[in-house]
Design a protein around this motif. Structure first.
Motif, PDB file in Angstrom:
ATOM      1  N   PRO A  81      -1.685  11.613  -0.042  1.00  0.00           N
ATOM      2  CA  PRO A  81      -0.969  12.699   0.634  1.00  0.00           C
ATOM      3  C   PRO A  81      -0.796  12.402   2.123  1.00  0.00           C
ATOM      4  O   PRO A  81      -1.592  11.668   2.701  1.00  0.00           O
ATOM      5  CB  PRO A  81      -1.886  13.900   0.434  1.00  0.00           C
ATOM      6  N   LYS A  82       0.237  12.988   2.699  1.00  0.00           N
ATOM      7  CA  LYS A  82       0.512  12.747   4.110  1.00  0.00           C
ATOM      8  C   LYS A  82      -0.625  13.291   4.978  1.00  0.00           C
ATOM      9  O   LYS A  82      -1.012  14.452   4.831  1.00  0.00           O
ATOM     10  CB  LYS A  82       1.825  13.414   4.518  1.00  0.00           C
TER      11      LYS A  82
ATOM     12  N   LEU B 184       0.810  -1.226   0.000  1.00  0.00           N
ATOM     13  CA  LEU B 184       0.000   0.000   0.000  1.00  0.00           C
ATOM     14  C   LEU B 184       0.842   1.276   0.000  1.00  0.00           C
ATOM     15  O   LEU B 184       0.347   2.341   0.374  1.00  0.00           O
ATOM     16  CB  LEU B 184      -0.942  -0.008   1.205  1.00  0.00           C
ATOM     17  N   ILE B 185       2.098   1.191  -0.420  1.00  0.00           N
ATOM     18  CA  ILE B 185       2.964   2.381  -0.480  1.00  0.00           C
ATOM     19  C   ILE B 185       2.294   3.549  -1.219  1.00  0.00           C
ATOM     20  O   ILE B 185       2.368   4.705  -0.756  1.00  0.00           O
ATOM     21  CB  ILE B 185       4.319   2.032  -1.125  1.00  0.00           C
ATOM     22  N   PRO B 186       1.619   3.326  -2.360  1.00  0.00           N
ATOM     23  CA  PRO B 186       1.006   4.468  -3.067  1.00  0.00           C
ATOM     24  C   PRO B 186      -0.022   5.224  -2.230  1.00  0.00           C
ATOM     25  O   PRO B 186      -0.287   6.403  -2.500  1.00  0.00           O
ATOM     26  CB  PRO B 186       0.344   3.810  -4.285  1.00  0.00           C
ATOM     27  N   PHE B 187      -0.604   4.570  -1.215  1.00  0.00           N
ATOM     28  CA  PHE B 187      -1.657   5.216  -0.424  1.00  0.00           C
ATOM     29  C   PHE B 187      -1.104   6.023   0.757  1.00  0.00           C
ATOM     30  O   PHE B 187      -1.884   6.566   1.541  1.00  0.00           O
ATOM     31  CB  PHE B 187      -2.646   4.156   0.079  1.00  0.00           C
ATOM     32  N   LEU B 188       0.218   6.098   0.874  1.00  0.00           N
ATOM     33  CA  LEU B 188       0.803   6.918   1.935  1.00  0.00           C
ATOM     34  C   LEU B 188       0.692   8.412   1.624  1.00  0.00           C
ATOM     35  O   LEU B 188       0.863   9.247   2.515  1.00  0.00           O
ATOM     36  CB  LEU B 188       2.279   6.544   2.138  1.00  0.00           C
TER      37      LEU B 188
ATOM     38  N   TRP C 160      -0.715   3.430   6.565  1.00  0.00           N
ATOM     39  CA  TRP C 160       0.041   4.058   7.647  1.00  0.00           C
ATOM     40  C   TRP C 160       0.114   3.169   8.884  1.00  0.00           C
ATOM     41  O   TRP C 160       1.132   3.141   9.585  1.00  0.00           O
ATOM     42  CB  TRP C 160      -0.566   5.417   7.993  1.00  0.00           C
ATOM     43  N   VAL C 161      -0.946   2.409   9.156  1.00  0.00           N
ATOM     44  CA  VAL C 161      -0.898   1.460  10.272  1.00  0.00           C
ATOM     45  C   VAL C 161       0.169   0.405  10.008  1.00  0.00           C
ATOM     46  O   VAL C 161       0.949   0.039  10.898  1.00  0.00           O
ATOM     47  CB  VAL C 161      -2.273   0.798  10.499  1.00  0.00           C
TER      48      VAL C 161
ATOM     49  N   SER D  86      -9.033   7.901   4.175  1.00  0.00           N
ATOM     50  CA  SER D  86      -9.592   6.744   3.476  1.00  0.00           C
ATOM     51  C   SER D  86      -9.153   5.443   4.141  1.00  0.00           C
ATOM     52  O   SER D  86      -8.135   5.391   4.833  1.00  0.00           O
ATOM     53  CB  SER D  86      -9.152   6.752   2.007  1.00  0.00           C
ATOM     54  N   GLY D  87      -9.917   4.390   3.897  1.00  0.00           N
ATOM     55  CA  GLY D  87      -9.632   3.105   4.518  1.00  0.00           C
ATOM     56  C   GLY D  87      -8.270   2.546   4.145  1.00  0.00           C
ATOM     57  O   GLY D  87      -7.509   2.097   5.008  1.00  0.00           O
TER      58      GLY D  87
END
Length: 300
Positions: free
Chosen positions: A55-56, A49-53, A175-176, A168-169
């Motif tokens: 925007p910060k 899920l790196i792309p979902f990091l 991030w978790v 977002s989920g």
């Protein structure tokens, strides 16, 4: 709810229930150290899920604390509990996240409850006590105590999430995962031995179980569940998610040959009846309480 969306929710609950049993098999039967297995799972989630990091998120410090609660600490207790408790009993006990979240929303968010939800809370706990306590030996299942602790920690993380700006989920999952894998590897280094050798030596079934937990549960399961939450009311979805512990009990009996006992059956009926009552009653302060830990990293 459309039939297509019901099938999607059915698949999500099936995946969650199956994963409880697979995790029990990995950490108990195969002997992979539970903290190490949890660390591997979160490492995979972070990588996928790196792309979902981006925007910060604006509240990164708060998100870090939330990640420790619903990630590292929650899964450390959950996986250690699964090592020491049968999957079928753990699947039911994990649903205590629902009444615990409701109690916490009362204590910290000012939620008020009527007699029906109060009765539901008592039933949920009474059923778990019936499952966990052996009246013959006056013993208590230590594994299920860890599961209860996991439900408490996960619910605390859910309360803290309520105070943070929503994200977002899949971004939450990303991030978790990022914040959780290092603490879990550290815990594993301090308290476990032979982790890498056991994991690698177990071969492809364990690697496949890891991939299922990462892709099937954390990405497909939670991603699909968040999609359904956006389309349907909590009062409709939350009772249907009780398919998860039912699948957990079924898979535990079928795949792991766990015994069907009168205490398990009666305790499950009592506890899940209480959870059902809580789930169908509206929570004005924290509607997510009806889902227990499912809005964090999920059921398992």
């Amino acid at each position: 709810m459309s039939f297509r969306d019901f099938l999607l929710l059915f698949a999500v609950c099936l995946v969650w229930g199956l994963n409880i049993v697979l995790t029990r098999w990995v950490v108990a039967d195969v002997g992979v150290p539970p903290l190490f297995f949890a660390a591997v799972r979160f490492t995979g989630v972070a990588v996928f899920l790196i792309p979902f990091l981006r925007p910060k998120p604006p509240e990164l410090k708060t998100l870090f604390v939330i990640a420790l609660l619903i990630g590292s600490l929650n899964f450390a207790l959950l996986f250690v509990g699964l090592k020491n408790a049968e999957a079928s009993a753990a699947a039911v006990t994990g649903q205590l996240g629902v009444p615990i979240s409701t109690l916490m929303s009362m204590a910290f968010l000012g939620e008020t409850i009527g007699w029906r939800r109060g009765l539901g809370i008592m039933l949920a706990f009474a059923g778990v006590v019936l499952i966990a306590v052996d009246p013959g030996s006056f013993g208590v299942s230590v594994g299920l105590l860890y599961i209860v602790g996991s439900a408490f920690i996960g619910s605390a993380g859910g309360i803290l999430m309520k105070r943070m700006a929503p994200i977002s989920g899949l971004q939450l999952q990303a991030w978790v995962g990022l914040f959780s894998f290092l603490p879990l590897f550290l815990f594993s280094y301090l308290f476990e031995t032979g982790q890498v050798a056991t994991y690698i030596g177990a071969g492809w079934p364990i690697w496949l179980a890891s991939l299922f937990a990462i892709v099937g549960v954390s990405i497909f399961g939670h991603g699909a569940f968040y999609t359904l939450i956006k389309k349907y009311d909590v009062s409709l979805l939350s009772p249907l998610t009780l398919m998860t512990p039912i699948w957990g009990v079924i898979f535990g009996i079928v795949l792991l040959n766990e015994p069907i006992t009168a205490r398990l059956v009666l305790g499950s009926v009592i506890s899940l009846s209480g959870v059902f009552v809580i789930a169908i009653r509206h929570n004005t302060r924290m509607p997510e309480a009806a889902f227990g830990k499912k809005l964090g990293p999920g059921d398992s």
